[in-house]
Design a protein around this motif. Structure first.
Motif, PDB file in Angstrom:
ATOM      1  N   ILE A   1       0.859  -1.182   0.000  1.00 62.52           N
ATOM      2  CA  ILE A   1       0.000   0.000   0.000  1.00 62.52           C
ATOM      3  C   ILE A   1       0.896   1.233   0.000  1.00 62.52           C
ATOM      4  CG2 ILE A   1      -1.630   1.352   1.386  1.00 62.52           C
ATOM      5  CD1 ILE A   1      -2.771  -1.294   2.413  1.00 62.52           C
ATOM      6  N   ILE A   2       0.587   2.192  -0.829  1.00 58.60           N
ATOM      7  CA  ILE A   2       1.341   3.453  -0.835  1.00 58.60           C
ATOM      8  C   ILE A   2       0.711   4.395   0.183  1.00 58.60           C
ATOM      9  CG2 ILE A   2       2.193   5.388  -2.208  1.00 58.60           C
ATOM     10  CD1 ILE A   2       1.621   3.702  -4.714  1.00 58.60           C
ATOM     11  N   GLU A   3       1.539   4.973   1.023  1.00 61.03           N
ATOM     12  CA  GLU A   3       1.076   5.980   1.978  1.00 61.03           C
ATOM     13  C   GLU A   3       1.906   7.234   1.771  1.00 61.03           C
ATOM     14  OE1 GLU A   3      -0.112   4.974   6.136  1.00 61.03           O
ATOM     15  OE2 GLU A   3       1.581   6.279   6.640  1.00 61.03           O
ATOM     16  N   TRP A   4       1.233   8.352   1.543  1.00 59.50           N
ATOM     17  CA  TRP A   4       1.986   9.576   1.272  1.00 59.50           C
ATOM     18  C   TRP A   4       1.304  10.804   1.866  1.00 59.50           C
ATOM     19  CZ3 TRP A   4      -1.423   7.383  -2.010  1.00 59.50           C
ATOM     20  CH2 TRP A   4      -2.305   8.195  -2.727  1.00 59.50           C
ATOM     21  N   THR A   5       2.112  11.794   2.124  1.00 59.92           N
ATOM     22  CA  THR A   5       1.615  13.082   2.599  1.00 59.92           C
ATOM     23  C   THR A   5       1.591  14.043   1.424  1.00 59.92           C
ATOM     24  OG1 THR A   5       2.561  12.725   4.796  1.00 59.92           O
ATOM     25  CG2 THR A   5       1.960  14.985   4.215  1.00 59.92           C
ATOM     26  N   TYR A   6       0.383  14.504   1.095  1.00 51.79           N
ATOM     27  CA  TYR A   6       0.199  15.403  -0.054  1.00 51.79           C
ATOM     28  C   TYR A   6       0.164  16.846   0.438  1.00 51.79           C
ATOM     29  CZ  TYR A   6      -1.983  17.568  -4.144  1.00 51.79           C
ATOM     30  OH  TYR A   6      -2.256  18.370  -5.218  1.00 51.79           O
ATOM     31  N   LYS A   7       0.869  17.708  -0.262  1.00 53.98           N
ATOM     32  CA  LYS A   7       0.952  19.118   0.117  1.00 53.98           C
ATOM     33  C   LYS A   7       0.472  19.993  -1.030  1.00 53.98           C
ATOM     34  CE  LYS A   7       4.228  22.585   1.860  1.00 53.98           C
ATOM     35  NZ  LYS A   7       5.659  22.838   2.231  1.00 53.98           N
ATOM     36  N   THR A   8      -0.514  20.856  -0.760  1.00 53.77           N
ATOM     37  CA  THR A   8      -1.041  21.760  -1.787  1.00 53.77           C
ATOM     38  C   THR A   8      -0.086  22.937  -1.972  1.00 53.77           C
ATOM     39  OG1 THR A   8      -2.274  23.205  -0.281  1.00 53.77           O
ATOM     40  CG2 THR A   8      -3.364  21.174  -0.998  1.00 53.77           C
ATOM     41  N   PRO A   9      -0.237  23.700  -3.083  1.00 50.46           N
ATOM     42  CA  PRO A   9       0.611  24.880  -3.300  1.00 50.46           C
ATOM     43  C   PRO A   9       0.515  25.901  -2.160  1.00 50.46           C
ATOM     44  CG  PRO A   9      -0.483  24.271  -5.333  1.00 50.46           C
ATOM     45  CD  PRO A   9      -1.078  23.407  -4.258  1.00 50.46           C
ATOM     46  N   LYS A  10      -0.598  25.918  -1.437  1.00 49.21           N
ATOM     47  CA  LYS A  10      -0.757  26.865  -0.334  1.00 49.21           C
ATOM     48  C   LYS A  10      -0.306  26.293   1.013  1.00 49.21           C
ATOM     49  CE  LYS A  10      -4.482  29.556  -2.434  1.00 49.21           C
ATOM     50  NZ  LYS A  10      -5.859  30.105  -2.266  1.00 49.21           N
ATOM     51  N   GLY A  11       0.213  25.081   0.981  1.00 46.39           N
ATOM     52  CA  GLY A  11       0.802  24.527   2.201  1.00 46.39           C
ATOM     53  C   GLY A  11      -0.066  23.595   3.007  1.00 46.39           C
ATOM     54  N   ALA A  12      -1.322  23.389   2.622  1.00 49.45           N
ATOM     55  CA  ALA A  12      -2.182  22.445   3.347  1.00 49.45           C
ATOM     56  C   ALA A  12      -1.722  21.017   3.046  1.00 49.45           C
ATOM     57  CB  ALA A  12      -3.637  22.631   2.938  1.00 49.45           C
ATOM     58  N   THR A  13      -1.775  20.146   4.053  1.00 46.13           N
ATOM     59  CA  THR A  13      -1.323  18.773   3.858  1.00 46.13           C
ATOM     60  C   THR A  13      -2.375  17.774   4.334  1.00 46.13           C
ATOM     61  OG1 THR A  13      -0.262  18.656   6.041  1.00 46.13           O
ATOM     62  CG2 THR A  13       1.096  19.416   4.193  1.00 46.13           C
ATOM     63  N   THR A  14      -2.319  16.574   3.775  1.00 45.38           N
ATOM     64  CA  THR A  14      -3.170  15.475   4.212  1.00 45.38           C
ATOM     65  C   THR A  14      -2.451  14.166   3.915  1.00 45.38           C
ATOM     66  OG1 THR A  14      -5.391  14.507   4.102  1.00 45.38           O
ATOM     67  CG2 THR A  14      -4.415  15.212   2.029  1.00 45.38           C
ATOM     68  N   VAL A  15      -2.773  13.141   4.689  1.00 46.18           N
ATOM     69  CA  VAL A  15      -2.153  11.830   4.483  1.00 46.18           C
ATOM     70  C   VAL A  15      -3.131  10.953   3.707  1.00 46.18           C
ATOM     71  CG1 VAL A  15      -1.235   9.754   5.593  1.00 46.18           C
ATOM     72  CG2 VAL A  15      -0.781  12.010   6.583  1.00 46.18           C
ATOM     73  N   LEU A  16      -2.650  10.315   2.650  1.00 46.97           N
ATOM     74  CA  LEU A  16      -3.484   9.493   1.785  1.00 46.97           C
ATOM     75  C   LEU A  16      -2.901   8.080   1.693  1.00 46.97           C
ATOM     76  CD1 LEU A  16      -3.911  12.107  -1.081  1.00 46.97           C
ATOM     77  CD2 LEU A  16      -5.598  11.544   0.665  1.00 46.97           C
ATOM     78  N   ARG A  17      -3.793   7.117   1.477  1.00 41.91           N
ATOM     79  CA  ARG A  17      -3.370   5.715   1.332  1.00 41.91           C
ATOM     80  C   ARG A  17      -4.029   5.119   0.096  1.00 41.91           C
ATOM     81  NH1 ARG A  17      -1.505   2.860   5.947  1.00 41.91           N
ATOM     82  NH2 ARG A  17      -2.637   0.991   5.278  1.00 41.91           N
TER      83      ARG A  17
END
Length: 221
Positions: free
Chosen positions: A4-20
């Motif tokens: 399973i891939i787990e990654w932290t995504y970061k938007t251009p404005k700096g907001a982040t979320t963890v996705l699987r």
């Protein structure tokens, strides 16, 4: 191996979320993960296998390179048949694997007069598959063992206790061989209909027909 891939995504404005992601073959995960990193919006990324071991992309790439020339992505189907009238047993196993970028199938059966029940025949058929894995030089890999015996699948997976002496002995023997080969087993129960190939191999063994073959699987174009 599936991951399973787990990654932290970061938007251009700096907001982040963890996705699987969903579970997928390691090679597919590596391709997707490398493409995701090219976006520049991945803050951190790793892959998790079924044992909850974390793999960096560098480690995953090294692993895939290491096993490319060895059998991997292995599934072992097994079935045992027992004739109560003659006290004879037939064992069958079919091993599906990949090696050097190609899919293969190994078919093997065996005849026995030393078993006392159908459940013993089922255990012996799985052990026959383990012996063939050892001959293929399979070590330190996850392997799926697939059969239609509720007793074998549930006892080896720890769902049911092995109360009978003969079956407990087979379970111990299998655990020792798994440890010797450092194989990480996964057990899957299927219907008898879906296990027709190894049922046929077991029946052929009872009828005196020996089968030993390995062939490349050619996909229809």
């Amino acid at each position: 191996m599936n991951v399973i891939i787990e990654w932290t995504y970061k938007t251009p404005k700096g907001a982040t979320t963890v996705l699987r992601s969903e579970e997928m073959p390691a090679a597919q995960a590596l391709l997707l993960a490398e493409d995701m990193e090219k976006t520049g919006r991945v803050k951190s990324l790793c892959c998790m296998d079924r044992q909850d071991t974390s793999w960096s992309l560098k480690e995953l790439k090294a692993y895939l390179t290491e096993i490319a020339s060895e059998p991997h992505n292995i599934a072992v189907y097994f079935d045992g048949g027992f004739d109560r009238g003659t006290r004879q047993a037939g064992l069958g196993c079919a091993i599906y694997y990949e090696q050097n970028g190609k899919p293969y199938r190994l078919r093997k059966n065996a005849f026995s007069t030393e078993l006392k029940s159908n459940n013993e025949a089922e255990y012996a058929a799985l052990y026959l598959g383990l012996v063939e894995l050892e001959l293929l030089n399979v070590h330190r890999l996850p392997v799926r063992f697939i059969g239609d015996s509720q007793v074998v699948i549930n006892q080896l997976s720890g769902e049911w206790p092995a109360m009978e002496k003969e079956l407990a002995s087979w379970a111990d023997k299998i655990d020792v061989k798994l440890a010797q080969l450092a194989i990480q087993p996964e057990y899957q129960l299927i219907s008898r209909k879906d296990n027709a190939e190894t049922d046929r191999l077991a029946t052929q063994a009872l009828n005196g027909i020996d089968i030993t073959s390995t062939s490349e699987i050619v996909k229809d174009s």
